[in-house]
Motif scaffolding. Structure first.
Motif, PDB file in Angstrom:
ATOM      1  N   SER A 248      65.114 -36.697  40.612  1.00  0.00           N
ATOM      2  CA  SER A 248      66.408 -37.266  41.153  1.00  0.00           C
ATOM      3  C   SER A 248      66.132 -38.391  42.184  1.00  0.00           C
ATOM      4  CB  SER A 248      67.148 -36.132  41.766  1.00  0.00           C
ATOM      5  OG  SER A 248      68.273 -36.821  42.373  1.00  0.00           O
ATOM      6  N   SER A 249      66.754 -39.628  42.000  1.00  0.00           N
ATOM      7  CA  SER A 249      66.685 -40.591  42.858  1.00  0.00           C
ATOM      8  C   SER A 249      67.930 -41.376  43.119  1.00  0.00           C
ATOM      9  CB  SER A 249      65.411 -41.590  42.650  1.00  0.00           C
ATOM     10  OG  SER A 249      65.803 -42.180  41.106  1.00  0.00           O
ATOM     11  N   GLU A 250      67.966 -41.959  44.175  1.00  0.00           N
ATOM     12  CA  GLU A 250      69.090 -42.845  44.381  1.00  0.00           C
ATOM     13  C   GLU A 250      68.724 -44.315  44.149  1.00  0.00           C
ATOM     14  OE1 GLU A 250      71.614 -42.673  47.731  1.00  0.00           O
ATOM     15  OE2 GLU A 250      71.062 -40.785  48.255  1.00  0.00           O
ATOM     16  N   GLU A 251      69.534 -45.023  43.304  1.00  0.00           N
ATOM     17  CA  GLU A 251      69.163 -46.355  42.641  1.00  0.00           C
ATOM     18  C   GLU A 251      68.905 -47.351  43.932  1.00  0.00           C
ATOM     19  OE1 GLU A 251      68.345 -47.219  39.598  1.00  0.00           O
ATOM     20  OE2 GLU A 251      68.604 -45.189  39.084  1.00  0.00           O
ATOM     21  N   ALA A 252      69.943 -47.336  45.044  1.00  0.00           N
ATOM     22  CA  ALA A 252      70.030 -48.391  45.981  1.00  0.00           C
ATOM     23  C   ALA A 252      68.968 -47.906  47.290  1.00  0.00           C
ATOM     24  CB  ALA A 252      71.245 -48.518  46.690  1.00  0.00           C
ATOM     25  N   ALA A 253      68.247 -46.702  47.157  1.00  0.00           N
ATOM     26  CA  ALA A 253      67.152 -46.283  48.195  1.00  0.00           C
ATOM     27  C   ALA A 253      66.005 -45.867  47.475  1.00  0.00           C
ATOM     28  CB  ALA A 253      67.965 -45.248  49.021  1.00  0.00           C
ATOM     29  N   SER A 254      65.137 -45.762  48.285  1.00  0.00           N
ATOM     30  CA  SER A 254      63.724 -45.248  47.747  1.00  0.00           C
ATOM     31  C   SER A 254      63.767 -43.899  47.901  1.00  0.00           C
ATOM     32  CB  SER A 254      62.652 -45.870  48.562  1.00  0.00           C
ATOM     33  OG  SER A 254      62.705 -45.529  49.947  1.00  0.00           O
ATOM     34  N   ASP A 255      64.758 -42.906  48.073  1.00  0.00           N
ATOM     35  CA  ASP A 255      64.816 -41.584  48.190  1.00  0.00           C
ATOM     36  C   ASP A 255      64.711 -41.043  46.722  1.00  0.00           C
ATOM     37  OD1 ASP A 255      65.260 -41.842  50.869  1.00  0.00           O
ATOM     38  OD2 ASP A 255      67.432 -41.804  50.522  1.00  0.00           O
ATOM     39  N   ALA A 256      63.777 -40.035  46.569  1.00  0.00           N
ATOM     40  CA  ALA A 256      63.248 -39.637  45.406  1.00  0.00           C
ATOM     41  C   ALA A 256      63.040 -37.985  45.435  1.00  0.00           C
ATOM     42  CB  ALA A 256      62.008 -40.193  44.504  1.00  0.00           C
ATOM     43  N   PHE A 257      63.217 -37.154  44.559  1.00  0.00           N
ATOM     44  CA  PHE A 257      62.890 -35.740  44.633  1.00  0.00           C
ATOM     45  C   PHE A 257      62.418 -35.239  43.360  1.00  0.00           C
ATOM     46  CE2 PHE A 257      64.454 -31.471  43.732  1.00  0.00           C
ATOM     47  CZ  PHE A 257      63.695 -30.806  44.724  1.00  0.00           C
ATOM     48  N   CYS A 258      61.395 -34.436  43.043  1.00  0.00           N
ATOM     49  CA  CYS A 258      61.005 -33.814  41.913  1.00  0.00           C
ATOM     50  C   CYS A 258      60.833 -32.542  42.267  1.00  0.00           C
ATOM     51  CB  CYS A 258      59.806 -34.493  41.375  1.00  0.00           C
ATOM     52  SG  CYS A 258      59.099 -34.021  39.883  1.00  0.00           S
TER      53      CYS A 258
ATOM     54  N   CYS B 149      80.870 -41.965  44.911  1.00  0.00           N
ATOM     55  CA  CYS B 149      81.560 -42.907  45.445  1.00  0.00           C
ATOM     56  C   CYS B 149      81.282 -44.306  45.776  1.00  0.00           C
ATOM     57  CB  CYS B 149      82.697 -42.368  46.500  1.00  0.00           C
ATOM     58  SG  CYS B 149      81.709 -41.683  47.970  1.00  0.00           S
ATOM     59  N   ASP B 150      79.995 -44.231  46.465  1.00  0.00           N
ATOM     60  CA  ASP B 150      79.241 -45.278  46.925  1.00  0.00           C
ATOM     61  C   ASP B 150      78.007 -45.788  46.369  1.00  0.00           C
ATOM     62  OD1 ASP B 150      78.072 -43.281  48.020  1.00  0.00           O
ATOM     63  OD2 ASP B 150      78.336 -44.000  50.211  1.00  0.00           O
ATOM     64  N   THR B 151      77.628 -45.168  45.542  1.00  0.00           N
ATOM     65  CA  THR B 151      76.214 -45.294  44.983  1.00  0.00           C
ATOM     66  C   THR B 151      75.797 -44.674  43.606  1.00  0.00           C
ATOM     67  OG1 THR B 151      73.735 -45.180  45.710  1.00  0.00           O
ATOM     68  CG2 THR B 151      75.114 -43.221  45.983  1.00  0.00           C
ATOM     69  N   GLU B 152      74.792 -45.060  42.938  1.00  0.00           N
ATOM     70  CA  GLU B 152      74.429 -44.355  41.810  1.00  0.00           C
ATOM     71  C   GLU B 152      73.097 -43.789  41.789  1.00  0.00           C
ATOM     72  OE1 GLU B 152      72.850 -46.696  37.803  1.00  0.00           O
ATOM     73  OE2 GLU B 152      74.892 -47.011  38.331  1.00  0.00           O
ATOM     74  N   GLN B 153      73.147 -42.292  41.343  1.00  0.00           N
ATOM     75  CA  GLN B 153      71.886 -41.698  41.198  1.00  0.00           C
ATOM     76  C   GLN B 153      71.247 -41.507  39.792  1.00  0.00           C
ATOM     77  OE1 GLN B 153      72.855 -37.983  43.110  1.00  0.00           O
ATOM     78  NE2 GLN B 153      73.274 -38.912  44.889  1.00  0.00           N
ATOM     79  N   SER B 154      69.944 -41.477  39.638  1.00  0.00           N
ATOM     80  CA  SER B 154      69.554 -41.135  38.414  1.00  0.00           C
ATOM     81  C   SER B 154      68.864 -39.736  38.427  1.00  0.00           C
ATOM     82  CB  SER B 154      68.373 -42.163  38.043  1.00  0.00           C
ATOM     83  OG  SER B 154      69.012 -43.377  37.771  1.00  0.00           O
ATOM     84  N   VAL B 155      68.834 -39.126  37.139  1.00  0.00           N
ATOM     85  CA  VAL B 155      68.262 -37.820  37.022  1.00  0.00           C
ATOM     86  C   VAL B 155      67.626 -37.856  35.626  1.00  0.00           C
ATOM     87  CG1 VAL B 155      68.673 -35.258  36.681  1.00  0.00           C
ATOM     88  CG2 VAL B 155      70.031 -36.672  38.291  1.00  0.00           C
ATOM     89  N   THR B 156      66.004 -37.624  35.561  1.00  0.00           N
ATOM     90  CA  THR B 156      65.502 -37.593  34.521  1.00  0.00           C
ATOM     91  C   THR B 156      64.845 -36.205  34.453  1.00  0.00           C
ATOM     92  OG1 THR B 156      65.205 -39.986  34.918  1.00  0.00           O
ATOM     93  CG2 THR B 156      63.464 -38.745  33.157  1.00  0.00           C
ATOM     94  N   ILE B 157      64.901 -35.723  33.097  1.00  0.00           N
ATOM     95  CA  ILE B 157      64.316 -34.438  32.841  1.00  0.00           C
ATOM     96  C   ILE B 157      63.330 -34.488  31.793  1.00  0.00           C
ATOM     97  CG2 ILE B 157      64.866 -32.153  32.015  1.00  0.00           C
ATOM     98  CD1 ILE B 157      67.757 -32.618  32.752  1.00  0.00           C
ATOM     99  N   GLU B 158      61.899 -33.976  32.235  1.00  0.00           N
ATOM    100  CA  GLU B 158      61.028 -34.457  31.263  1.00  0.00           C
ATOM    101  C   GLU B 158      60.075 -33.011  30.908  1.00  0.00           C
ATOM    102  OE1 GLU B 158      58.707 -37.734  32.572  1.00  0.00           O
ATOM    103  OE2 GLU B 158      58.507 -36.967  34.371  1.00  0.00           O
ATOM    104  N   PRO B 159      59.219 -32.922  30.013  1.00  0.00           N
ATOM    105  CA  PRO B 159      58.639 -31.755  29.988  1.00  0.00           C
ATOM    106  C   PRO B 159      57.303 -31.824  30.745  1.00  0.00           C
ATOM    107  CG  PRO B 159      58.427 -33.291  27.842  1.00  0.00           C
ATOM    108  CD  PRO B 159      59.440 -33.648  28.902  1.00  0.00           C
ATOM    109  N   ASN B 160      56.891 -30.905  31.183  1.00  0.00           N
ATOM    110  CA  ASN B 160      55.630 -30.673  32.079  1.00  0.00           C
ATOM    111  C   ASN B 160      54.578 -29.754  31.478  1.00  0.00           C
ATOM    112  OD1 ASN B 160      53.625 -30.552  34.188  1.00  0.00           O
ATOM    113  ND2 ASN B 160      55.237 -29.653  35.534  1.00  0.00           N
ATOM    114  N   PRO B 161      53.809 -30.262  30.366  1.00  0.00           N
ATOM    115  CA  PRO B 161      53.233 -29.063  29.744  1.00  0.00           C
ATOM    116  C   PRO B 161      52.037 -28.597  30.325  1.00  0.00           C
ATOM    117  CG  PRO B 161      52.935 -31.552  28.746  1.00  0.00           C
ATOM    118  CD  PRO B 161      54.014 -31.524  29.989  1.00  0.00           C
ATOM    119  N   GLU B 162      51.393 -29.203  31.230  1.00  0.00           N
ATOM    120  CA  GLU B 162      50.629 -28.775  32.319  1.00  0.00           C
ATOM    121  C   GLU B 162      50.920 -27.184  33.017  1.00  0.00           C
ATOM    122  OE1 GLU B 162      51.818 -31.834  32.739  1.00  0.00           O
ATOM    123  OE2 GLU B 162      50.119 -33.097  31.693  1.00  0.00           O
ATOM    124  N   ARG B 163      52.359 -27.300  33.282  1.00  0.00           N
ATOM    125  CA  ARG B 163      52.855 -26.255  33.820  1.00  0.00           C
ATOM    126  C   ARG B 163      53.626 -25.365  32.933  1.00  0.00           C
ATOM    127  NH1 ARG B 163      53.996 -27.789  40.105  1.00  0.00           N
ATOM    128  NH2 ARG B 163      52.074 -28.629  40.402  1.00  0.00           N
TER     129      ARG B 163
END
Length: 68
Positions: free
Chosen positions: A34-44, A13-27
């Motif tokens: 996951s991150s909020e576009e308007a803030a520096s909050d990020a999670f992996c 309702c008040d912001t946009e979030q990005s979710v990126t899924i990518e391979p992790n061959p090392e593991r």
């Protein structure tokens, strides 16, 4: 050639979030960023392929049970 990752946008309702899924061959699995576009909050989230499939199945089951 397609990229080895997938990016989706989630609109709230008040912001946009990005979710990126990518391979992790090392593991032998995936990274889900996951991150909020308007803030520096990020999670992996690092997950093996089996863990990612279990999360996906639980998410689908949860949504199907709680969707109105």
């Amino acid at each position: 050639m397609s990229k080895p990752w997938k990016q989706i946008k989630i609109f709230t309702c008040d912001t946009e979030q990005s979710v990126t899924i990518e391979p992790n061959p090392e593991r032998d699995g995936v990274c889900i960023h996951s991150s909020e576009e308007a803030a520096s909050d990020a999670f992996c989230l690092y997950a093996t392929y089996d863990e990612a499939l279990a999360i996906a199945e639980e998410l689908v089951n949860f949504v199907n049970k709680n969707r109105k």
